[in-house]
Write a protein that holds these residues in place. Structure first.
Motif, PDB file in Angstrom:
ATOM      1  N   MET A 224     -11.037 -11.309 -10.522  1.00 60.00           N
ATOM      2  CA  MET A 224     -10.269 -10.476 -11.129  1.00 60.00           C
ATOM      3  C   MET A 224      -9.404  -9.828 -10.217  1.00 60.00           C
ATOM      4  N   LYS A 225      -9.720  -9.430  -8.958  1.00 60.80           N
ATOM      5  CA  LYS A 225      -8.906  -8.474  -8.020  1.00 60.80           C
ATOM      6  C   LYS A 225      -8.071  -9.559  -7.432  1.00 60.80           C
ATOM      7  N   LYS A 226      -8.381 -10.753  -7.108  1.00 60.92           N
ATOM      8  CA  LYS A 226      -7.434 -11.806  -6.759  1.00 60.92           C
ATOM      9  C   LYS A 226      -6.064 -12.050  -7.512  1.00 60.92           C
ATOM     10  N   TYR A 227      -6.293 -12.241  -8.820  1.00 63.28           N
ATOM     11  CA  TYR A 227      -5.226 -12.117  -9.814  1.00 63.28           C
ATOM     12  C   TYR A 227      -4.170 -11.104  -9.976  1.00 63.28           C
ATOM     13  N   ILE A 228      -4.970  -9.712  -9.705  1.00 65.48           N
ATOM     14  CA  ILE A 228      -4.335  -8.654  -9.817  1.00 65.48           C
ATOM     15  C   ILE A 228      -3.300  -8.412  -8.725  1.00 65.48           C
ATOM     16  N   VAL A 229      -4.035  -8.790  -7.320  1.00 61.76           N
ATOM     17  CA  VAL A 229      -3.181  -8.776  -6.105  1.00 61.76           C
ATOM     18  C   VAL A 229      -2.072  -9.924  -6.194  1.00 61.76           C
ATOM     19  N   THR A 230      -2.153 -10.760  -6.804  1.00 60.58           N
ATOM     20  CA  THR A 230      -1.097 -12.085  -6.971  1.00 60.58           C
ATOM     21  C   THR A 230      -0.210 -11.540  -7.743  1.00 60.58           C
ATOM     22  N   GLY A 231      -0.353 -10.936  -8.888  1.00 73.28           N
ATOM     23  CA  GLY A 231       0.571 -10.447  -9.846  1.00 73.28           C
ATOM     24  C   GLY A 231       1.441  -9.286  -9.191  1.00 73.28           C
ATOM     25  N   LEU A 232       0.624  -8.370  -8.408  1.00 73.20           N
ATOM     26  CA  LEU A 232       1.511  -7.485  -7.764  1.00 73.20           C
ATOM     27  C   LEU A 232       2.666  -7.957  -6.774  1.00 73.20           C
ATOM     28  N   LEU A 233       2.102  -8.856  -5.976  1.00 71.26           N
ATOM     29  CA  LEU A 233       2.916  -9.682  -5.146  1.00 71.26           C
ATOM     30  C   LEU A 233       4.252 -10.421  -5.813  1.00 71.26           C
ATOM     31  N   VAL A 234       3.923 -10.650  -6.891  1.00 70.47           N
ATOM     32  CA  VAL A 234       5.230 -11.161  -7.616  1.00 70.47           C
ATOM     33  C   VAL A 234       6.154  -9.925  -8.284  1.00 70.47           C
ATOM     34  N   TRP A 235       5.516  -9.085  -8.761  1.00 68.14           N
ATOM     35  CA  TRP A 235       6.358  -8.121  -9.345  1.00 68.14           C
ATOM     36  C   TRP A 235       6.947  -6.757  -8.344  1.00 68.14           C
ATOM     37  N   LEU A 236       6.339  -6.702  -7.255  1.00 66.99           N
ATOM     38  CA  LEU A 236       6.631  -5.665  -6.498  1.00 66.99           C
ATOM     39  C   LEU A 236       7.923  -5.909  -5.735  1.00 66.99           C
ATOM     40  N   PRO A 237       8.406  -6.953  -5.079  1.00 62.68           N
ATOM     41  CA  PRO A 237       9.682  -7.046  -4.764  1.00 62.68           C
ATOM     42  C   PRO A 237      10.746  -6.919  -5.764  1.00 62.68           C
ATOM     43  N   LEU A 238      10.572  -7.322  -7.094  1.00 59.45           N
ATOM     44  CA  LEU A 238      11.611  -7.006  -8.043  1.00 59.45           C
ATOM     45  C   LEU A 238      11.724  -5.606  -8.226  1.00 59.45           C
ATOM     46  N   ALA A 239      10.546  -4.712  -8.385  1.00 57.41           N
ATOM     47  CA  ALA A 239      10.698  -3.538  -8.840  1.00 57.41           C
ATOM     48  C   ALA A 239      11.284  -2.786  -7.674  1.00 57.41           C
ATOM     49  N   ILE A 240      10.990  -3.077  -6.363  1.00 54.69           N
ATOM     50  CA  ILE A 240      11.719  -2.227  -5.327  1.00 54.69           C
ATOM     51  C   ILE A 240      13.186  -2.396  -5.426  1.00 54.69           C
ATOM     52  N   THR A 241      13.534  -3.674  -5.788  1.00 54.14           N
ATOM     53  CA  THR A 241      14.886  -4.128  -5.761  1.00 54.14           C
ATOM     54  C   THR A 241      15.670  -3.477  -6.784  1.00 54.14           C
ATOM     55  N   ILE A 242      15.123  -3.234  -7.893  1.00 52.33           N
ATOM     56  CA  ILE A 242      15.477  -2.570  -9.097  1.00 52.33           C
ATOM     57  C   ILE A 242      15.688  -1.082  -8.876  1.00 52.33           C
ATOM     58  N   TRP A 243      14.622  -0.495  -8.226  1.00 52.82           N
ATOM     59  CA  TRP A 243      14.548   0.929  -7.899  1.00 52.82           C
ATOM     60  C   TRP A 243      15.745   1.176  -6.912  1.00 52.82           C
ATOM     61  N   VAL A 244      16.074   0.429  -5.878  1.00 51.62           N
ATOM     62  CA  VAL A 244      17.049   0.517  -5.150  1.00 51.62           C
ATOM     63  C   VAL A 244      18.549   0.418  -5.642  1.00 51.62           C
TER      64      VAL A 244
END
Length: 218
Positions: A1-21
């Motif tokens: 479970m933790k592995k999939y959550i971290v993988t999903g975070l790595l997918v969405w985090l760059p996009l979220a930071i880009t949108i925030w900027v």
């Protein structure tokens, strides 16, 4: 479970930071546009207040006006007449106390960073910082000159040591050329390495002899 959550975070985090900027930049532009409209309302006749106030609700208008204004300014100063006016503007601001210190410093930095002939970061190097035995990546920005160069004596280089993960803040150092280790990586690759806190390792350059040796059988 933790592995999939971290993988999903790595997918969405760059996009979220880009949108925030991008949202932060758009918010800043809208604030400038709102200030311009407020100044216009202060001097415009009362009959035009409703029309001017309605411009606040047009989506993206502030960005369009800002880009258009920069485009027109660039076209204007590209000719001899515009350059003359720019020199007069610089001379005016350079004679105002306090303002001249801020304006001249910002102008020199912006000319270095954004001009087509500028070269803010010339090369990536390794330096021992903040203490002996601890290494970090820095960027060569030039050489000390004038009184500073005379006081230092031996050849020194000017360095910018960025912080992680925000490379826009950092430290300015002057170190002996002999204490600096040049790197073959590009400035872009070094910046990626710094921003990622060392997670994204720069790709090493493989020489022709090494490449042919790897391709040989056995």
């Amino acid at each position: 479970m933790k592995k999939y959550i971290v993988t999903g975070l790595l997918v969405w985090l760059p996009l979220a930071i880009t949108i925030w900027v991008l949202l932060w930049v758009l918010g800043l532009i809208n604030s400038v546009f709102a200030s311009m409209l407020a100044a216009l309302l202060a001097v415009a006749p009362a009959s035009l207040h409703d029309s001017i106030d309605g411009l606040r609700h047009v989506p993206g208008l502030g960005l369009v006006i800002l880009v258009g204004g920069m485009l027109l300014t660039g076209v204007f100063v590209a000719n001899i007449f515009g350059q003359w006016w720019l020199r007069q503007w610089d001379r005016l601001l350079s004679n105002i106390p306090i303002v001249k210190s801020i304006y001249s410093s910002v102008k020199q930095v912006s000319d270095t960073l954004f001009s087509s002939s500028g070269n803010a970061f010339r090369e990536a190097v390794l330096v021992q910082y903040p203490h002996q035995g601890s290494w970090t990546i820095a960027f060569v920005t030039g050489k000390p000159g004038g009184e500073v160069a005379e006081a230092l004596g031996e050849e020194h280089v000017s360095l910018y040591v960025p912080t992680t993960p925000n490379p826009t803040s950092g430290f300015f150092l002057m170190m002996p050329r002999a204490s600096v280790r040049p790197l073959k990586m590009s400035v872009d690759a070094a910046l990626k390495h710094i921003i990622s806190m060392g997670v994204v390792a720069p790709e090493g350059e493989i020489s022709a002899d090494e490449g042919s040796a790897r391709n040989q059988p056995g």
